[in-house]
Motif scaffolding. Structure first.
Motif, PDB file in Angstrom:
ATOM      1  N   LYS A  21       0.846  -1.172   0.000  1.00 19.75           N
ATOM      2  CA  LYS A  21       0.000   0.000   0.000  1.00 19.75           C
ATOM      3  C   LYS A  21       0.886   1.228   0.000  1.00 19.75           C
ATOM      4  CE  LYS A  21      -3.819   2.128   2.478  1.00 19.75           C
ATOM      5  NZ  LYS A  21      -4.655   2.103   3.651  1.00 19.75           N
ATOM      6  N   HIS A  22       0.538   2.205  -0.803  1.00 16.47           N
ATOM      7  CA  HIS A  22       1.332   3.424  -0.886  1.00 16.47           C
ATOM      8  C   HIS A  22       0.585   4.548  -0.189  1.00 16.47           C
ATOM      9  CE1 HIS A  22       4.007   6.445  -2.393  1.00 16.47           C
ATOM     10  NE2 HIS A  22       2.997   7.079  -2.915  1.00 16.47           N
ATOM     11  N   LEU A  23       1.214   5.158   0.775  1.00 16.04           N
ATOM     12  CA  LEU A  23       0.608   6.259   1.503  1.00 16.04           C
ATOM     13  C   LEU A  23       1.341   7.539   1.146  1.00 16.04           C
ATOM     14  CD1 LEU A  23       0.272   4.522   4.959  1.00 16.04           C
ATOM     15  CD2 LEU A  23      -1.490   4.806   3.239  1.00 16.04           C
ATOM     16  N   LEU A  24       0.731   8.380   0.344  1.00 22.00           N
ATOM     17  CA  LEU A  24       1.334   9.620  -0.108  1.00 22.00           C
ATOM     18  C   LEU A  24       0.424  10.774   0.271  1.00 22.00           C
ATOM     19  CD1 LEU A  24       3.528  11.080  -1.779  1.00 22.00           C
ATOM     20  CD2 LEU A  24       2.130  10.648  -3.797  1.00 22.00           C
ATOM     21  N   ASP A  25       1.023  11.814   0.839  1.00 28.69           N
ATOM     22  CA  ASP A  25       0.284  13.022   1.173  1.00 28.69           C
ATOM     23  C   ASP A  25      -0.321  13.573  -0.120  1.00 28.69           C
ATOM     24  OD1 ASP A  25      -0.462  15.689   1.684  1.00 28.69           O
ATOM     25  OD2 ASP A  25       1.010  15.844   3.290  1.00 28.69           O
ATOM     26  N   GLU A  26      -1.627  13.648  -0.197  1.00 28.10           N
ATOM     27  CA  GLU A  26      -2.312  14.057  -1.419  1.00 28.10           C
ATOM     28  C   GLU A  26      -2.175  15.551  -1.715  1.00 28.10           C
ATOM     29  OE1 GLU A  26      -3.575  11.887  -3.506  1.00 28.10           O
ATOM     30  OE2 GLU A  26      -3.131  10.256  -2.138  1.00 28.10           O
ATOM     31  N   ASP A  27      -1.759  16.348  -0.732  1.00 23.98           N
ATOM     32  CA  ASP A  27      -1.688  17.793  -0.920  1.00 23.98           C
ATOM     33  C   ASP A  27      -0.388  18.266  -1.558  1.00 23.98           C
ATOM     34  OD1 ASP A  27      -3.352  18.233   2.231  1.00 23.98           O
ATOM     35  OD2 ASP A  27      -4.200  18.095   0.223  1.00 23.98           O
ATOM     36  N   ALA A  28       0.616  17.427  -1.639  1.00 22.59           N
ATOM     37  CA  ALA A  28       1.897  17.833  -2.205  1.00 22.59           C
ATOM     38  C   ALA A  28       2.426  16.734  -3.116  1.00 22.59           C
ATOM     39  CB  ALA A  28       2.889  18.119  -1.078  1.00 22.59           C
ATOM     40  N   PRO A  29       3.039  17.130  -4.217  1.00 20.10           N
ATOM     41  CA  PRO A  29       3.629  16.117  -5.090  1.00 20.10           C
ATOM     42  C   PRO A  29       4.795  15.418  -4.381  1.00 20.10           C
ATOM     43  CG  PRO A  29       3.665  18.306  -6.127  1.00 20.10           C
ATOM     44  CD  PRO A  29       3.155  18.467  -4.736  1.00 20.10           C
ATOM     45  N   ALA A  30       5.020  14.178  -4.750  1.00 20.55           N
ATOM     46  CA  ALA A  30       6.067  13.380  -4.113  1.00 20.55           C
ATOM     47  C   ALA A  30       7.436  14.050  -4.208  1.00 20.55           C
ATOM     48  CB  ALA A  30       6.114  11.993  -4.735  1.00 20.55           C
ATOM     49  N   ASN A 102       7.472   3.353 -10.690  1.00 17.79           N
ATOM     50  CA  ASN A 102       6.127   2.840 -10.393  1.00 17.79           C
ATOM     51  C   ASN A 102       5.166   3.922  -9.918  1.00 17.79           C
ATOM     52  OD1 ASN A 102       6.998   0.238 -11.058  1.00 17.79           O
ATOM     53  ND2 ASN A 102       7.750  -0.084  -8.982  1.00 17.79           N
ATOM     54  N   HIS A 103       5.038   4.969 -10.709  1.00 18.16           N
ATOM     55  CA  HIS A 103       4.106   6.055 -10.378  1.00 18.16           C
ATOM     56  C   HIS A 103       4.414   6.670  -9.015  1.00 18.16           C
ATOM     57  CE1 HIS A 103       1.825   4.861 -13.887  1.00 18.16           C
ATOM     58  NE2 HIS A 103       1.849   3.625 -13.435  1.00 18.16           N
ATOM     59  N   GLN A 104       5.685   6.893  -8.749  1.00 19.25           N
ATOM     60  CA  GLN A 104       6.182   7.526  -7.522  1.00 19.25           C
ATOM     61  C   GLN A 104       5.927   6.696  -6.268  1.00 19.25           C
ATOM     62  OE1 GLN A 104       4.585  11.541  -7.657  1.00 19.25           O
ATOM     63  NE2 GLN A 104       6.148  12.144  -9.119  1.00 19.25           N
ATOM     64  N   THR A 105       5.840   5.386  -6.413  1.00 13.28           N
ATOM     65  CA  THR A 105       5.722   4.500  -5.248  1.00 13.28           C
ATOM     66  C   THR A 105       7.033   3.799  -4.952  1.00 13.28           C
ATOM     67  OG1 THR A 105       4.989   2.600  -6.558  1.00 13.28           O
ATOM     68  CG2 THR A 105       3.273   4.102  -5.694  1.00 13.28           C
ATOM     69  N   GLY A 106       8.048   4.109  -5.732  1.00  9.79           N
ATOM     70  CA  GLY A 106       9.369   3.527  -5.514  1.00  9.79           C
ATOM     71  C   GLY A 106      10.444   4.512  -5.899  1.00  9.79           C
ATOM     72  N   ILE A 107      11.664   4.208  -5.477  1.00 14.67           N
ATOM     73  CA  ILE A 107      12.829   5.019  -5.819  1.00 14.67           C
ATOM     74  C   ILE A 107      13.873   4.082  -6.404  1.00 14.67           C
ATOM     75  CG2 ILE A 107      14.635   6.559  -4.987  1.00 14.67           C
ATOM     76  CD1 ILE A 107      12.868   7.249  -2.619  1.00 14.67           C
ATOM     77  N   ASP A 108      14.381   4.436  -7.567  1.00 14.88           N
ATOM     78  CA  ASP A 108      15.427   3.650  -8.199  1.00 14.88           C
ATOM     79  C   ASP A 108      16.765   4.336  -7.949  1.00 14.88           C
ATOM     80  OD1 ASP A 108      16.328   1.481  -9.905  1.00 14.88           O
ATOM     81  OD2 ASP A 108      16.798   3.069 -11.341  1.00 14.88           O
ATOM     82  N   PHE A 109      17.718   3.562  -7.431  1.00 21.58           N
ATOM     83  CA  PHE A 109      19.074   4.028  -7.232  1.00 21.58           C
ATOM     84  C   PHE A 109      19.943   3.358  -8.285  1.00 21.58           C
ATOM     85  CE2 PHE A 109      16.881   4.444  -3.237  1.00 21.58           C
ATOM     86  CZ  PHE A 109      17.235   5.708  -2.824  1.00 21.58           C
ATOM     87  N   LEU A 110      21.185   3.648  -8.310  1.00 24.89           N
ATOM     88  CA  LEU A 110      22.069   3.123  -9.336  1.00 24.89           C
ATOM     89  C   LEU A 110      22.075   1.599  -9.392  1.00 24.89           C
ATOM     90  CD1 LEU A 110      24.105   3.761 -11.534  1.00 24.89           C
ATOM     91  CD2 LEU A 110      25.879   3.842  -9.763  1.00 24.89           C
TER      92      LEU A 110
END
Length: 146
Positions: A21-30, A102-110
């Motif tokens: 489950k992704h919990l993102l503050d809806e008021d600000a972009p990631a 993944n639509h800002q639900t993950g972060i890719d590092f090197l």
């Protein structure tokens, strides 16, 4: 020792697993939430009971890690800062690159990627499912705060 190695390489070797489950503050972009201020490591450990949080019995943070700061910058760069209380890793600062996945639900590092379990103006929680020697999965979580 594993925890120290994992944290030192956090930026380079961070985290990947299937998102529950992704919990993102809806008021600000990631991007704003992630880059607005430096993130201080507040907690880390294995979620042994799979409840989505680090319980007191699962906490593994050491005192020398409690001042570690991670900076995410707009444009896909960042800086890990070991700060004053070093865990004798020999790494003071470590630059890194990152991108959302993944639509800002993950972060890719090197070299790896992270799942963002929670991101709001006060908290960032990332996790990775690791396989134990018997191939049982276990979730390793890192909790950051401003």
């Amino acid at each position: 020792m594993f925890t120290r190695i994992f944290l030192t390489g956090l930026i380079v070797i961070l985290l990947s697993c299937k998102k529950e489950k992704h919990l993102l503050d809806e008021d600000a972009p990631a991007i704003v939430l992630l880059t607005q201020k430096p993130w201080i490591l507040a907690s880390l450990g294995f979620d042994n009971n799979n409840n989505g949080r680090i319980d007191p019995s699962e906490e593994a943070i050491e005192d020398c890690q409690k001042d570690n700061i991670t900076h995410f910058y707009v444009g896909g760069t960042g800086l890990f800062d070991n700060n004053d209380r070093s865990c004798a890793t020999g790494i003071g600062q470590y630059p890194f690159t990152w991108t959302f996945t993944n639509h800002q639900t993950g972060i890719d590092f090197l070299y790896d990627s992270a799942v963002i379990d929670r991101l709001n103006d006060q908290q960032l929680v990332v996790s990775k499912v690791l396989s134990l020697s018997n191939n049982d999965p276990i979730k390793f979580m890192l909790v950051y705060r401003h």
